[in-house]
Design a protein around this motif. Structure first.
Motif, PDB file in Angstrom:
ATOM      1  N   ARG A  70       0.867  -1.185   0.000  1.00 16.73           N
ATOM      2  CA  ARG A  70       0.000   0.000   0.000  1.00 16.73           C
ATOM      3  C   ARG A  70       0.896   1.224   0.000  1.00 16.73           C
ATOM      4  O   ARG A  70       2.108   1.108   0.226  1.00 16.73           O
ATOM      5  N   SER A  71       0.311   2.389  -0.235  1.00 18.94           N
ATOM      6  CA  SER A  71       1.126   3.618  -0.221  1.00 18.94           C
ATOM      7  C   SER A  71       0.393   4.739   0.510  1.00 18.94           C
ATOM      8  O   SER A  71       0.714   5.899   0.333  1.00 18.94           O
ATOM      9  N   ASN A  72      -0.569   4.387   1.368  1.00 17.99           N
ATOM     10  CA  ASN A  72      -1.416   5.414   2.000  1.00 17.99           C
ATOM     11  C   ASN A  72      -0.789   5.959   3.286  1.00 17.99           C
ATOM     12  O   ASN A  72      -1.382   5.899   4.361  1.00 17.99           O
ATOM     13  N   TYR A  73       0.415   6.499   3.147  1.00 16.47           N
ATOM     14  CA  TYR A  73       1.113   7.094   4.289  1.00 16.47           C
ATOM     15  C   TYR A  73       0.775   8.584   4.399  1.00 16.47           C
ATOM     16  O   TYR A  73       0.362   9.203   3.424  1.00 16.47           O
ATOM     17  N   LEU A  74       0.956   9.143   5.594  1.00 13.83           N
ATOM     18  CA  LEU A  74       0.465  10.499   5.853  1.00 13.83           C
ATOM     19  C   LEU A  74       1.316  11.586   5.210  1.00 13.83           C
ATOM     20  O   LEU A  74       0.804  12.451   4.514  1.00 13.83           O
ATOM     21  N   TRP A  75       2.621  11.566   5.448  1.00 13.42           N
ATOM     22  CA  TRP A  75       3.450  12.717   5.097  1.00 13.42           C
ATOM     23  C   TRP A  75       3.883  12.668   3.635  1.00 13.42           C
ATOM     24  O   TRP A  75       3.992  11.598   3.040  1.00 13.42           O
ATOM     25  N   ASN A 127      -3.583  11.865   1.379  1.00 12.93           N
ATOM     26  CA  ASN A 127      -3.249  10.940   0.294  1.00 12.93           C
ATOM     27  C   ASN A 127      -3.703  11.497  -1.053  1.00 12.93           C
ATOM     28  O   ASN A 127      -2.955  11.465  -2.033  1.00 12.93           O
ATOM     29  N   ARG A 128      -4.942  12.005  -1.094  1.00 11.84           N
ATOM     30  CA  ARG A 128      -5.475  12.483  -2.378  1.00 11.84           C
ATOM     31  C   ARG A 128      -4.685  13.690  -2.880  1.00 11.84           C
ATOM     32  O   ARG A 128      -4.449  13.829  -4.084  1.00 11.84           O
ATOM     33  N   LEU A 160     -16.417   2.290  12.848  1.00  9.82           N
ATOM     34  CA  LEU A 160     -17.050   3.592  12.614  1.00  9.82           C
ATOM     35  C   LEU A 160     -16.738   4.135  11.217  1.00  9.82           C
ATOM     36  O   LEU A 160     -17.244   5.184  10.833  1.00  9.82           O
ATOM     37  N   GLY A 161     -15.922   3.438  10.484  1.00  7.90           N
ATOM     38  CA  GLY A 161     -15.529   3.873   9.154  1.00  7.90           C
ATOM     39  C   GLY A 161     -14.180   3.284   8.822  1.00  7.90           C
ATOM     40  O   GLY A 161     -13.650   2.465   9.588  1.00  7.90           O
ATOM     41  N   ALA A 162     -13.623   3.675   7.671  1.00  2.00           N
ATOM     42  CA  ALA A 162     -12.331   3.120   7.272  1.00  2.00           C
ATOM     43  C   ALA A 162     -11.741   3.950   6.144  1.00  2.00           C
ATOM     44  O   ALA A 162     -12.470   4.590   5.386  1.00  2.00           O
ATOM     45  N   THR A 163     -10.418   3.921   6.036  1.00  2.00           N
ATOM     46  CA  THR A 163      -9.776   4.408   4.818  1.00  2.00           C
ATOM     47  C   THR A 163      -9.653   3.216   3.870  1.00  2.00           C
ATOM     48  O   THR A 163      -9.555   2.070   4.309  1.00  2.00           O
ATOM     49  N   TYR A 164      -9.665   3.507   2.577  1.00  2.00           N
ATOM     50  CA  TYR A 164      -9.657   2.436   1.576  1.00  2.00           C
ATOM     51  C   TYR A 164      -8.723   2.839   0.446  1.00  2.00           C
ATOM     52  O   TYR A 164      -8.876   3.927  -0.130  1.00  2.00           O
ATOM     53  N   GLN A 165      -7.731   2.002   0.181  1.00  2.00           N
ATOM     54  CA  GLN A 165      -6.864   2.213  -0.986  1.00  2.00           C
ATOM     55  C   GLN A 165      -7.074   1.044  -1.952  1.00  2.00           C
ATOM     56  O   GLN A 165      -6.495  -0.039  -1.766  1.00  2.00           O
TER      57      GLN A 165
END
Lengths: 405, 80
Positions: A70-75, A127-128, A160-165
């Motif tokens: 995956r590549s969904n890192y913050l910074w 990410n976006r 309660l929800g999720a991030t999705y890549q």
């Protein structure tokens, strides 16, 4: 989703005796070391390269990880290098002419409390902005993406929800290592197994070679790509690294029917699970707290991650654990890797990937090869230099690392 | 699971303890004299040996006291 497993191929690389001298020596024959050697040869036409491996190729953490990509890192710095890696993954089967069982089945990071929700939404937006595909899922969306996750609101830790890549996924670790090894070997790289580095020779502030269990080998460039043992090898050249080695455990179940269509990760109840191509459930969680080189950890860590898995996936109650193991991961203070030069001229690092190095295999090799070939840090690697611990420009990815440190 | 000998409570399961990392890391005697590199070494760099390691544990679910032990990081054996 349960795919045919490719047939085991024949001999993929030579098994050469080490030569007296090379242009570049890569210490460590795992995925990152093999990728480094491959890109040195492929991208930079540097082929007098040896990969020195004390045991056999890809038998350390490459054989022990849970293969999540995956590549969904913050910074920004992390998104840049991990997204470069994901783009390389997307072309890797064609480039290496190999079936890597690379499957972009999507990665879901669950949120179980308000803090998780806020952090997750922030990460989706970040990410976006960085061109990384990211979607916020409501609980009903989570159930649509992965029907076996229990999203009922009366749970102790409700979803309660999720991030999705969607572009995230998994690959087969052995196939990846073997494909890089075969390709590097074909370009002239010597893959020397059963060759333990016991010393690094330094003269006038620069490296001149290594001492090994199979005799001395000269080289003006030495790259330490040895994961949990990186600080020990750097210590041979008098370089102290901000790394601590810990066990990271994982487990597989028996082979079960196709039940799990994606990768689910949860920081809060703390487990990550996917289903391998052959049918086993593969899961892992956090590191063991203590320093260790033993390649085993404590059973309560396994027990807790299975409890977490059952909380999320009641259907797993009938699966059986058939094997648990541990790899030794090199944990850095900010949960980000250390890549680039050292105070010793000609000595390069690629370490500190801690719990998340597999996904970075292509990019780590790519940027380290470029750094060695051009004698200056690759732009993607520059923020990850050892100097950041002196300047204070840390890249704190403890949230996106998704593994408790 | 490790069986850890608390000096005050005796041998207890690892789950009762928290880990404290390397033992004997003293705060700099003259903090004003440290440059950035020396601060980085103090804040971020610790020994990471393969073998005997002097380390700290706290009996957090027991007497809540800190103590030092020497444990081998390859075998997990505690030295007497």
């Amino acid at each position: 989703m349960v795919q045919a497993v490719p047939r085991e191929p024949g001999r993929l690389w030579r098994n050469p005796e080490p030569k007296p001298a090379y242009d570049v020596i890569v210490v460590g024959g795992g995925g990152h070391g093999l990728a480094t050697a491959y890109y040195l040869a492929k991208n930079h036409a540097i082929t007098k390269v040896a990969v020195l491996e004390r045991a056999w190729l890809a038998g350390g953490n490459m054989a022990r990880n849970t293969t999540i990509i995956r590549s969904n890192y913050l910074w920004d710095e992390s998104a840049a290098i991990y997204e470069h890696s994901l783009k390389l993954w997307e072309g890797l089967q064609a480039e290496l002419d190999a079936d890597l069982q690379f499957s972009q089945r999507g990665v879901v990071n669950l949120a179980h409390n308000l803090g998780d929700v806020r952090e997750g939404m922030r990460r989706v937006h970040a990410n976006r902005l960085n061109g990384v595909d990211a979607i916020w899922l409501e609980p009903e969306d989570v159930r649509r993406v992965c029907p076996i996750v229990d999203v009922s609101p009366d749970k102790r830790y409700p979803v309660l929800g999720a991030t999705y890549q969607p572009r995230g996924g998994i690959a087969n670790h052995d196939s990846v290592a073997w494909a890089y090894a075969r390709a590097a070997d074909a370009l002239g790289v010597d893959l020397v197994q059963g060759c333990e580095v016991t010393g690094i020779d330094v003269g006038a502030g620069r490296v001149t070679g290594v001492r090994t269990s199979r005799g001395p080998i000269a080289a003006g460039n030495i790259a330490i790509v040895a994961a949990g043992h990186a600080s020990l090898i750097a210590g041979m050249a008098g370089v102290r690294l901000p790394l601590q080695s810990h066990p990271l455990q994982a487990l597989v179940s028996d082979l079960v029917e196709e039940v799990h269509p994606c990768v689910i990760m949860s920081n809060t109840v703390h487990v990550y699970v996917s289903q391998a191509a052959k049918g086993s459930l593969v899961m892992g969680a956090g590191i063991d707290a203590y320093n260790s080189y033993a390649q085993r950890g404590s059973f309560h860590v396994i027990e807790r991650q299975m409890a977490a898995a059952l909380e999320l996936f009641p259907v797993f109650a009938r699966a059986h654990v058939i094997r648990t193991w541990a790899g030794i991961v090199d944990v850095s203070p900010d949960a980000s890797p250390i890549i680039g030069r050292t105070p010793v001229e000609g000595l390069y690092l690629n370490c500190g990937w801690g719990t998340g190095g597999f996904k970075a295999t292509p990019a780590a090799g790519w940027v380290l090869a470029s750094t060695i070939a051009k004698r200056e840090p690759d732009p993607l690697a520059l923020p990850f230099a050892l100097e950041r611990f002196t300047t204070g420009a840390l890249i704190d990815e403890h949230g996106a690392a998704a593994v408790a440190h | 699971m490790l069986l850890i000998e608390c000096p005050w409570c005796g041998p207890r399961d690892e789950v009762e303890f928290r880990y404290g990392g390397q033992a004997g890391v003293a705060y700099p005697k003259d903090p004003d004299a440290l440059d950035d590199a020396a601060w980085a070494a103090f804040v971020f760099v610790r020994d990471n040996p393969k073998g005997p390691f002097a380390e700290r544990w706290v009996h957090s679910a027991g007497c809540r006291r800190w103590f030092n032990v020497v444990r081998d990081t390859l075998t997990h054996e505690f030295q007497k």
